[in-house]
Scaffold this active site. Structure first.
Site, PDB file in Angstrom:
ATOM      1  N   CYS A 126       0.695  -0.927  -0.090  1.00 27.58           N
ATOM      2  CA  CYS A 126       0.033   0.004   0.053  1.00 27.58           C
ATOM      3  C   CYS A 126       0.792   1.139   0.062  1.00 27.58           C
ATOM      4  O   CYS A 126       2.128   1.299  -0.317  1.00 27.58           O
ATOM      5  CB  CYS A 126      -0.780   0.051   1.060  1.00 27.58           C
ATOM      6  SG  CYS A 126      -2.360   0.983   0.976  1.00 27.58           S
ATOM      7  N   LYS A 201     -12.190  -5.538   2.373  1.00 22.94           N
ATOM      8  CA  LYS A 201     -11.923  -4.413   3.536  1.00 22.94           C
ATOM      9  C   LYS A 201     -12.721  -3.325   3.595  1.00 22.94           C
ATOM     10  O   LYS A 201     -13.085  -2.561   2.999  1.00 22.94           O
ATOM     11  CB  LYS A 201     -10.456  -3.944   3.013  1.00 22.94           C
ATOM     12  CG  LYS A 201      -9.805  -3.083   3.898  1.00 22.94           C
ATOM     13  CD  LYS A 201      -8.397  -2.669   3.420  1.00 22.94           C
ATOM     14  CE  LYS A 201      -7.484  -1.628   4.288  1.00 22.94           C
ATOM     15  NZ  LYS A 201      -6.311  -1.261   3.849  1.00 22.94           N
ATOM     16  N   LYS A 253     -11.284  -8.153   6.147  1.00 24.40           N
ATOM     17  CA  LYS A 253     -10.601  -7.098   7.301  1.00 24.40           C
ATOM     18  C   LYS A 253     -11.602  -6.278   7.501  1.00 24.40           C
ATOM     19  O   LYS A 253     -12.111  -5.500   6.624  1.00 24.40           O
ATOM     20  CB  LYS A 253      -9.298  -6.500   6.749  1.00 24.40           C
ATOM     21  CG  LYS A 253      -8.705  -5.691   7.491  1.00 24.40           C
ATOM     22  CD  LYS A 253      -7.292  -5.154   6.638  1.00 24.40           C
ATOM     23  CE  LYS A 253      -6.770  -4.176   7.955  1.00 24.40           C
ATOM     24  NZ  LYS A 253      -5.561  -3.523   7.154  1.00 24.40           N
TER      25      LYS A 253
HETATM   26 ZN   LIG Z   1      -3.252   1.867   2.871  1.00 27.10          ZN
END
Ligand SMILES: [Zn+2]
Length: 329
Positions: A126, A201, A253
């Site tokens: 990320c 997510k 998540k």
């Molecule tokens: Zn991130």
């Protein structure tokens, strides 16, 4: 005493299956193994000592120079898999340090691979720990630019794969990211490098301690690219799309507040499925235990068991090392 009903159908005596320990063990439906657990670690550059994270008791930022020692310790404890987060001191608007082969995440991966080539080495991918604004991609006015961020993810993927990651775990939540990363890896010959996608997510309130751990600069929120926790169908679609795009395994998540979603996805796909017991889940258990409200060892096992029972094959959890050291399963 007569307990037979009028029509001679006896009620079920489930207590027969709980009569003594060996019977209970024989019929236990869900097992958690140490090899099911993936330990997340934070590696920070220019750090001289293990730095405690105040909102995550027992968890530290690891200095690069102590990483080898830590990895050896994990292997001796029986940890089989780790997911690595780099904490960079080189931030900019795009997170360009992530596609530098000498960045903290690349160096950390090389150390891990060198010390423990057999461990399953997963790299988070990320930009939020590498951008000045804390968003997971390139900020274009107030919005994260999806397609520009994907171009940068492709660059990052090649660097992380060449640094030794067995699996890349893209967590930027950009549309189309899995397919783009798969193509980029294949174009560069990294056919063996897998993708464990954070396919579902949520924009959860459970990430707070992680933000302390990574010095997040985020002042706004991620509601334009992460999933509304109230949305079930959208959460399932996100994972189904990543299956189509070529993910090798999926992540839901956070885990505990979304066990229904883990079950929903389990019933629809045949890929390995991982539940991420995130920082807030860890901290709630830690602080409630410290206050004497719950019994920590039992709640750790129960919480991990609930994630497996919902349908996860594996769990990313900050408890992994504690479980390994104290044989908590
Ligand atoms: Zn991130």
């Amino acid at each position: 005493m007569e307990l037979i009903t009028n029509n001679h159908v006896q009620f079920s005596r489930l207590r027969r299956l709980r009569s003594k320990k060996k019977v209970r063990v024989l019929f236990q439906e869900t097992e958690i193994k140490l090899s099911d657990l993936i330990l997340p670690i934070f590696v920070e550059e220019d750090l001289n000592h293990m730095a405690p994270i105040s909102t995550m008791p027992g968890i530290f930022r690891i200095p690069e120079k102590l990483l080898s020692y830590e990895i050896e310790k994990y292997v001796k404890s029986g940890i089989c898999s780790i997911i690595v987060f780099g904490i960079s001191h080189h931030l900019d608007n795009e997170g360009s340090n992530t596609w530098n082969s000498n960045s903290i995440i690349s160096r950390a991966l090389r150390i891990c691979k060198n010390v423990a080539p057999e461990i399953v080495l997963i790299s988070d991918m990320c930009f939020c720990a590498y951008t000045t604004h804390g968003h997971c991609g390139v900020l274009d006015k107030k919005n994260v630019n999806n397609d520009q961020t994907i171009l940068n993810l492709e660059r990052q993927a090649i660097i992380l794969a060449s640094s030794g990651a067995d699996f890349l775990a893209p967590s930027a939540s950009m549309d189309g990211q899995v397919q783009a990363i798969r193509f980029a890896l294949d174009r560069s010959g990294f056919y063996e490098t897998g993708i464990i996608s954070y396919s579902t997510k949520f924009k959860s309130a459970l990430y707070g301690p992680f933000r302390e751990a990574t010095y997040s600069n985020l002042t706004e929120n991620r509601s334009t690219y992460q999933i509304n926790p109230m949305n079930r169908r959208e959460a399932i679609r996100e994972s189904l799309i990543d299956v189509e795009e070529g993910a090798d395994a999926l992540i839901v998540k956070p885990a505990s507040n979304f066990l229904d979603i883990i079950r929903d996805i389990r019933e629809r796909v045949y890929l390995p499925l991982i539940g991420y017991q995130v920082s807030g889940e860890y901290s709630m258990i830690k602080f409630a235990s410290k206050a004497g409200a719950i019994e920590e060892k039992k709640i750790i096992r129960e919480s991990l068991g609930s994630i497996k029972r919902a349908g996860a094959d594996a769990i990313i959890t900050y408890f992994a090392l504690e479980v390994a050291k104290n044989s908590l399963l």
